[in-house]
Design an enzyme around this catalytic site. Structure first.
Site, short mmCIF file in Angstrom:
data_model
loop_
_atom_site.label_atom_id
_atom_site.label_comp_id
_atom_site.label_asym_id
_atom_site.label_seq_id
_atom_site.Cartn_x
_atom_site.Cartn_y
_atom_site.Cartn_z
N GLY A 169 0.81 -1.21 0.00
CA GLY A 169 0.00 0.00 0.00
C GLY A 169 0.84 1.26 0.00
CB CYS A 223 -27.71 16.63 -7.52
SG CYS A 223 -28.91 17.72 -6.77
#
Length: 472
Positions: free
Chosen positions: A277, A394
């Site tokens: 990672g 939205c």
């Protein structure tokens, strides 16, 4: 690193037009190399090029928004990681981005492949990736997923729970086969990253806890099972990690398990996966270590801890995660609205609305992840002003780039490029607001290749059974 407010980070108090780490650039047209793939530059007209292709030409050819992958950069990074960790096994993280063509790149560059779903496994298999070089992750693998992995001969299954051991044993009995497994453990290391991508603290869903003996019980159970071949132990402390400090503690606690297992069984386990990672640069403040630096640090850690426990150094594997594909990609958008907003206290922020948004990059809304941006279709002599790049959806939190210095004359029709978009953008994309997902194209030597085509409204509406009934 994170923006904390009960109503969301966009509602935090506004005390300055930009975070303290964001400094005004001397040249607003300059491209910071660590943020961009290796072939990116501006041509004589000021247009950003990648892989020998002008982004203005690419926008005309494939439209916007679009994801662009620099093939030469991806391959070079894969080679860097394989070379730096020579003698170890490097697994590419399919979850960061995966499609058929990219699976073949991973194969051609000699990396192994991590998958964590039926879909990712199926893509890898259909792309011709050798099952023996695939690792299967997942905290709740279904019987369908495990059955396919066993039937195809997946190289290792990373076992995440006692229930999974039971499920695997039953399937192996049914199929008259055995499974190569690694036990995933949680080491209790608090990685310095966002809460949602830190995966080794105790209170979360992954793995067997070392504390309380769960990990050893799982190891013993796999060892004594006639259907399971215990290869070793897997540890993963999180994502977007810039150094090896956390790995020192994780390796010590994991290798202590190796020592305890040897005391109980007389057997030294053969394999250790340290996860990975590793981080990349999303903004100028990020300073990730190179593959060579990380390799030196991790080798020293493993060798030191093995000496301390009197263990032979096992076969080690790592999972760089976004570090290979993340910097190789950029996202391309077209500006549709420019709006100065008075946010109070004499502060004005410039909002640049583009034709994408949280449906093609959810990370800023999900993790408060920070990104950078550049004017891609031209250069500018205007002053640099603090701008916020927002999407079409939205949602007030539909923010792609929270804060960036961009030219004051950015206008409707301009192209903006967001670097470091190769990982987790397309793979986490959605159809929110019934928005088709953008295409992924690769560029190399002036040629453009479609990796994933642009979705259409017909693609989306074909799933709507109610509309299909109306057509009948």
């Amino acid at each position: 690193m994170t923006h904390m407010h009960v109503a969301g980070s966009i509602h935090a108090d506004v005390t300055a037009p930009a975070p303290v780490w964001l400094t005004r650039p001397e040249d607003v047209n300059a491209l910071t190399p660590k943020l961009w793939s290796r072939t990116v530059h501006r041509d004589e007209d000021g247009v950003i090029q990648v892989g020998g292709v002008r982004l203005t030409d690419l926008a005309e050819q494939v439209g916007t928004p679009a994801y662009i992958l620099d093939e030469d950069d991806f391959r070079a990074r894969a080679q860097d990681w394989r070379s730096a960790f020579a003698g170890w096994t490097v697994y590419y993280a399919g979850k960061s981005f995966l499609c058929g063509a990219l699976a073949r790149w991973v194969d051609e560059e000699g990396l192994n492949l991590d998958v964590c779903s039926l879909g990712e496994l199926t893509v890898a298999l259909r792309a011709g990736f050798a099952p023996s070089r695939i690792g299967m992750h997942g905290n709740n693998k279904s019987e369908t997923e495990l059955r396919l992995a066993l039937q195809q001969g997946v190289g290792r299954i990373i076992v995440d729970s006692s229930d999974e051991i039971t499920r695997l044993e039953a399937l192996c009995d049914e199929l008259a086969t055995t499974a190569n497994v690694m036990i995933r453990v949680t080491t209790g290391v608090e990685a310095h990253t966002h809460e949602y991508i830190a995966t080794a603290h105790e209170d979360q869903k992954f793995g067997f806890s070392i504390n309380g003996g769960q990990a050893l019980v799982g190891m013993f159970r796999c060892h004594h099972s006639p259907r399971l071949n215990l290869l070793g132990v897997h540890s993963h402390i999180g994502s977007q990690i810039f150094d090896t400090n956390g790995f020192e503690v994780a390796a010590r606690r994991t290798l202590k398990l190796f020592s305890q297992f040897r005391e109980a069984t007389g057997i030294e386990l053969a394999e250790l996966d340290l996860g990975g990672g590793f981080g990349i640069a999303y903004t100028k403040e990020d300073d990730p270590a190179s593959a060579d630096e990380l390799a030196r640090g991790l080798r020293d850690i493993v060798e030191h801890e093995c000496r301390a426990f009197g263990l032979a150094v096992p076969a080690v594997s790592i999972e760089p995660g976004r570090a290979i594909v993340g910097p190789a990609g950029l996202a391309l958008y077209r500006v549709g609205t420019v709006k100065p907003v008075d946010v109070g206290g004499g502060v004005t922020r410039r909002y640049l609305s583009v034709d994408g948004g949280m449906s093609d990059n959810i990370r800023p809304a999900l993790y408060a992840a920070e990104y950078s941006a550049a004017l891609a279709s031209r250069t500018s002599t205007a002053e640099a002003v603090v701008s916020r790049v927002v999407g079409v959806h939205c949602e007030g939190g539909d923010i792609l780039v929270r804060d960036e210095f961009l030219p004051a004359d950015v206008r409707i029709g301009d192209l903006l490029a967001v670097p470091a978009s190769g990982a987790y953008s397309r793979s986490m994309a959605s159809n929110y607001n019934h928005t088709p997902r953008p295409p992924v194209v690769s560029v190399r030597d002036g040629k453009v290749r479609t990796m994933l085509r642009r979705e259409t409204l017909d693609d989306l509406l074909s799933l709507d059974a109610g509309l299909a009934e109306n057509e009948e």
